[in-house]
Design an enzyme around this catalytic site. Sequence first.
Site, PDB file in Angstrom:
ATOM      1  N   THR A 122       0.823  -1.213   0.000  1.00 34.75           N
ATOM      2  CA  THR A 122       0.000   0.000   0.000  1.00 34.75           C
ATOM      3  C   THR A 122       0.852   1.256   0.000  1.00 34.75           C
ATOM      4  OG1 THR A 122      -1.553   1.276   1.364  1.00 34.75           O
ATOM      5  CG2 THR A 122      -0.110  -0.235   2.516  1.00 34.75           C
ATOM      6  N   ASP A 123       0.305   2.348  -0.531  1.00 38.97           N
ATOM      7  CA  ASP A 123       1.006   3.629  -0.479  1.00 38.97           C
ATOM      8  C   ASP A 123       1.137   4.154   0.945  1.00 38.97           C
ATOM      9  OD1 ASP A 123      -1.660   4.290  -0.026  1.00 38.97           O
ATOM     10  OD2 ASP A 123      -1.795   5.769  -1.631  1.00 38.97           O
ATOM     11  N   GLU A 124       0.359   3.598   1.874  1.00 38.88           N
ATOM     12  CA  GLU A 124       0.399   4.085   3.245  1.00 38.88           C
ATOM     13  C   GLU A 124       1.715   3.781   3.960  1.00 38.88           C
ATOM     14  OE1 GLU A 124      -2.913   4.073   5.813  1.00 38.88           O
ATOM     15  OE2 GLU A 124      -4.364   3.651   4.230  1.00 38.88           O
ATOM     16  N   TYR A 162      -1.811  -0.608  10.733  1.00 38.27           N
ATOM     17  CA  TYR A 162      -2.004  -1.296   9.458  1.00 38.27           C
ATOM     18  C   TYR A 162      -0.810  -1.058   8.543  1.00 38.27           C
ATOM     19  CZ  TYR A 162      -3.318  -1.554   4.539  1.00 38.27           C
ATOM     20  OH  TYR A 162      -3.311  -1.796   3.184  1.00 38.27           O
ATOM     21  N   LYS A 165       2.170  -3.693   7.056  1.00 36.00           N
ATOM     22  CA  LYS A 165       2.447  -3.898   5.635  1.00 36.00           C
ATOM     23  C   LYS A 165       3.910  -3.591   5.316  1.00 36.00           C
ATOM     24  CE  LYS A 165      -0.352  -4.724   2.814  1.00 36.00           C
ATOM     25  NZ  LYS A 165      -0.811  -6.019   2.265  1.00 36.00           N
TER      26      LYS A 165
END
Length: 364
Positions: A154-156, A178, A182
């Site tokens: 994810t970009d997060e 989260y 990741k």
Amino acid sequence: MCGEHRSGCGGDVGVMAAPGGFAPNRGFFKRVLVTGGAGFIASHVVIAFVKKYPDYLVINLDKLDYCASLKNLEAISEEPNYKFIQGDICDAHFIKLLFETENINIVLHYAAQTHVDISFSHSSEFSNTNIYGTSVLVDAAYEANVEKFIYISTDEVYGGSLDEEFDELSPKRPTNPYAASKAAAECCVLSYWEKYKFPVIVTRSCNIYGPHQFPGKVIPKFISLLQRNKKCSIHGSGIQIRNFLYATDVVEAFFTVLKNGKPGEIYNIGTDFEISVQQLAKELIRLIKKTKSDSETEEWLDFVSDRPFLEPKYPMKLEKIHTLGWRPKVTWDEGLKKTIEWYRDYFHNWSNAEEGLVPFPLPQ
């Protein structure tokens, strides 16, 4: 230990089989394992793979957690090159047996706990699924000498920014459990490339939207609330900006990476289109409630408490994925229209769909 579901995809539960109840597969060119295939993005990948590559056997491995639904896969549930197995990536013995018996060539790993709000109160569950589960899977894939292993991230993992665009070499600065899980899972996967030259690839996607997404995420939540004559619940001011990419476009990006991506590399997947959460809500209100004025539109907004940390935006550089030959095709207006229409008819693909509409999702 595992379950196999070959018909009657109307329910959310697979038919359980006895331990070791895997059946050998013959007559297919390749065998592809898609984890989390009854979830949002991966269900689109499974359907596209089954339809596009009839000589590939697509094995959908899913635990069938709260946000998964086999109803998302009814279109291909009876196809001869599709197989569903119910199981948990955190079950090391089960995963080892899966690779030993199914002769898997390619792994596309989507299975994860993904809801940021829930991750703050259930961080250990996120760590277990996203980090430990990934380590179990990649280790089993390595031992089975799998040809390619694609990890969907994810970009997060970059953290938020207003002015800095992140490329694939930018440092990871996750700001919620989260994203942290990741980022850690990425490190685990990439270590197998560094140590063994095991052919892994990592992708980092922006926000994806479209049919099949559990209504706990912002676009399906707002659509479903408005279709039930309820207001859009916006965290904080709603000025945070997000990039949104339609589901079929990200599927094509994954196919491009699978075909042209280089082992050991990371690829950002995203779009230049961006919109604030508040503006997103207003667009959906005008489309669904047919409001004529700003004042009418704003009557459908409900501003609720903010979560602990809400990043302003996640700007990514996309040149690397573009050099592989991929660019998005579905316009925002087209994708939004298709998504609205789908939730009007299929909101109840999940028995617990109503639980996703509360401002702050209930722990599962």
